[in-house]
Design an enzyme around this catalytic site. Structure first.
Site, PDB file in Angstrom:
ATOM      1  NE  ARG A 114      -0.033   1.664   3.386  1.00 16.00           N
ATOM      2  CZ  ARG A 114       1.088   2.618   3.421  1.00 16.00           C
ATOM      3  NH1 ARG A 114       2.298   1.953   3.598  1.00 16.00           N
ATOM      4  NH2 ARG A 114       0.771   3.783   3.481  1.00 16.00           N
ATOM      5  CG  ASP A 128      -3.432   8.283  -1.573  1.00 16.30           C
ATOM      6  OD1 ASP A 128      -3.087   8.675  -0.449  1.00 16.30           O
ATOM      7  OD2 ASP A 128      -2.898   7.220  -1.846  1.00 16.30           O
ATOM      8  CB  ALA A 154       0.256   7.055  -3.842  1.00 13.61           C
TER       9      ALA A 154
HETATM   10  O1  MRU Z   1      -4.511   3.240   2.062  1.00 14.98           O
HETATM   11  P1  MRU Z   1      -2.983   3.636   2.126  1.00 14.98           P
HETATM   12  O2  MRU Z   1      -2.351   2.918   3.142  1.00 14.98           O
HETATM   13  O3  MRU Z   1      -2.645   2.870   0.705  1.00 14.98           O
HETATM   14  O4  MRU Z   1      -2.931   5.182   2.086  1.00 14.98           O
HETATM   15  C1  MRU Z   1      -1.609   5.641   1.799  1.00 14.98           C
HETATM   16  C2  MRU Z   1      -1.627   7.130   2.150  1.00 14.98           C
HETATM   17  O5  MRU Z   1      -2.870   7.755   2.187  1.00 14.98           O
HETATM   18  C3  MRU Z   1      -0.533   7.803   2.010  1.00 14.98           C
HETATM   19  O6  MRU Z   1      -0.317   8.895   2.801  1.00 14.98           O
HETATM   20  C4  MRU Z   1      -0.146   8.249   0.508  1.00 14.98           C
HETATM   21  O7  MRU Z   1      -0.410   7.202  -0.390  1.00 14.98           O
HETATM   22  C5  MRU Z   1       1.082   8.533   0.287  1.00 14.98           C
HETATM   23  S1  MRU Z   1       2.543   7.446   0.299  1.00 14.98           S
HETATM   24  C6  MRU Z   1       3.961   7.723  -0.142  1.00 14.98           C
END
Ligand code: MRU
Length: 356
Positions: A58, A245, A60
């Protein structure tokens, strides 16, 4: 960057969540952290899509990188079976991977790069796809190191920062986005104290960010998400630093649920608000945040803690896992192409015309 600073940053760059070799994609299973470090092995695109859907991988940038390798895995299976590796043969692979999660644009961005590499491939499409996936992963790591330096240049000495979710090595090719800036700010002696919000319901802050910070011996305190305003009122936080994201063309930013309320509170209490994301997270086709699809996940994720039901039988829940912070609440957006302050629209448009 001096050699000693680079060496210092190397000490903060020891985790790899996504690793490909010889037809196998190994993912550090983030559902099991912090107590169990176990890798899952993916051998085809459907296994990668499932790992993305189930949050084994997980963050982005990391899901974009994993999806790129998912295309390589499937192309390799076609090749081994003697079938041509073509856009038509991989059409359902691209669709399956793209549908795994909706909010982070890095997924569609990485797949678009892979498709373009396939179209441009002359005589060895599998080799071209492998090289492109490798480039996507390597460039993300370089971007994170660059953003670390840019973001940390905004800090004065002795500050406290608050972050949300996990934006570190686990969420990227390595080093991290917002957590990369925190690493660089700590290495430069500017950050004295980090606060990490626990990030209900999946606890990315508690389980993952604290794991990364403790490993790096960066002074960090976990706070309940609901403690953030009280913390900021105390004056302990000069910067809130988060990842993204999807960043719309006007600077509106989708990030982990709870980010929006941190931005409101930061404004109320005079803390600055920084968004850190590679250019792959900027979506110039999306004009503003209202057009960003927000992922709704299973209400069951809210009805239990660590697998144990905490809510009365028959109860329902609403579980959006991202929100959109309006651009007006953001002070600076850091990308590897540079940092932008308000108004973000013209700044992003200008950076869109530059190359890394
Ligand atoms: O649901 P997730 O854990 O994938 O959400 C991740 C986030 O919201 C992060 O802040 C975002 O992806 C940036 S990661 C460098």
């Amino acid at each position: 960057m001096s050699e000693s600073t680079a060496a210092h940053l190397d000490r903060h760059d020891t985790i790899r969540a996504v690793a490909y070799a010889d037809g196998v994609l190994r993912l550090l299973d983030q559902r099991e952290l912090p107590f169990t470090e176990v890798q899952i092995e993916c051998r085809n695109a459907e296994a990668v899509a499932k790992a993305i859907r189930d949050l084994a991988v997980r963050g982005a940038p990391a899901i974009g990188i994993a999806a790129a390798w998912g295309v390589v895995l499937q192309a390799g299976l076609l090749d081994n079976a003697g079938h041509p590796v073509s856009v038509a043969a991989l059409a359902s692979t691209f669709d399956t991977l793209n549908a795994a999660r909706p909010t982070a644009v890095n997924l569609a961005w990485a797949l678009a790069r892979m498709r373009a590499a396939l179209v441009a491939a002359k005589n060895d499409p599998l080799h071209a796809l492998t090289a492109e996936a490798r480039a996507i992963q390597d460039q993300d790591l370089v971007a994170n190191r660059t953003m670390g330096g840019i973001g940390a240049s905004f800090f004065t000495d002795g500050i406290g920062v608050l972050t949300h979710c996990n934006t570190g090595s686990l969420a990227t090719a390595g080093f991290g986005t917002a957590l990369g800036v925190i690493r660089a700010g700590f290495a430069a002696g500017k950050i004295k104290q980090v606060y990490a919000g626990e990030t209900r319901p999946w606890l990315q802050g508690a389980r993952l960010t604290m794991w990364e910070l403790v490993r790096d011996r960066i002074p960090a305190k976990l706070v309940a998400d609901s403690a953030a305003s009280h913390l900021m009122k105390s004056g302990a936080v000069q910067w809130v630093i988060v990842g993204a994201d999807r960043i719309a063309a006007n600077g509106d930013t989708a990030n982990k649920i709870g980010t929006y309320q941190l931005a409101i509170s930061a404004k109320r209490h005079g803390a600055k608000f920084m968004v850190v994301a590679p250019w792959s997270t900027v979506d110039m086709q999306t004009r503003h945040g209202d057009d960003i699809e927000i992922e709704l996940r299973d209400p069951a994720e809210l009805l239990s803690v660590a697998g144990r039901r905490t809510v009365v039988a028959g109860a329902d829940a609403w579980n959006p896992v991202f929100d959109v912070t309006p651009a007006e609440l953001i002070d600076v957006i850091v990308t590897e192409r540079g940092a932008i302050e308000k108004p973000f629209g013209p700044g992003l448009a200008k950076l869109a015309g530059t190359r890394d």
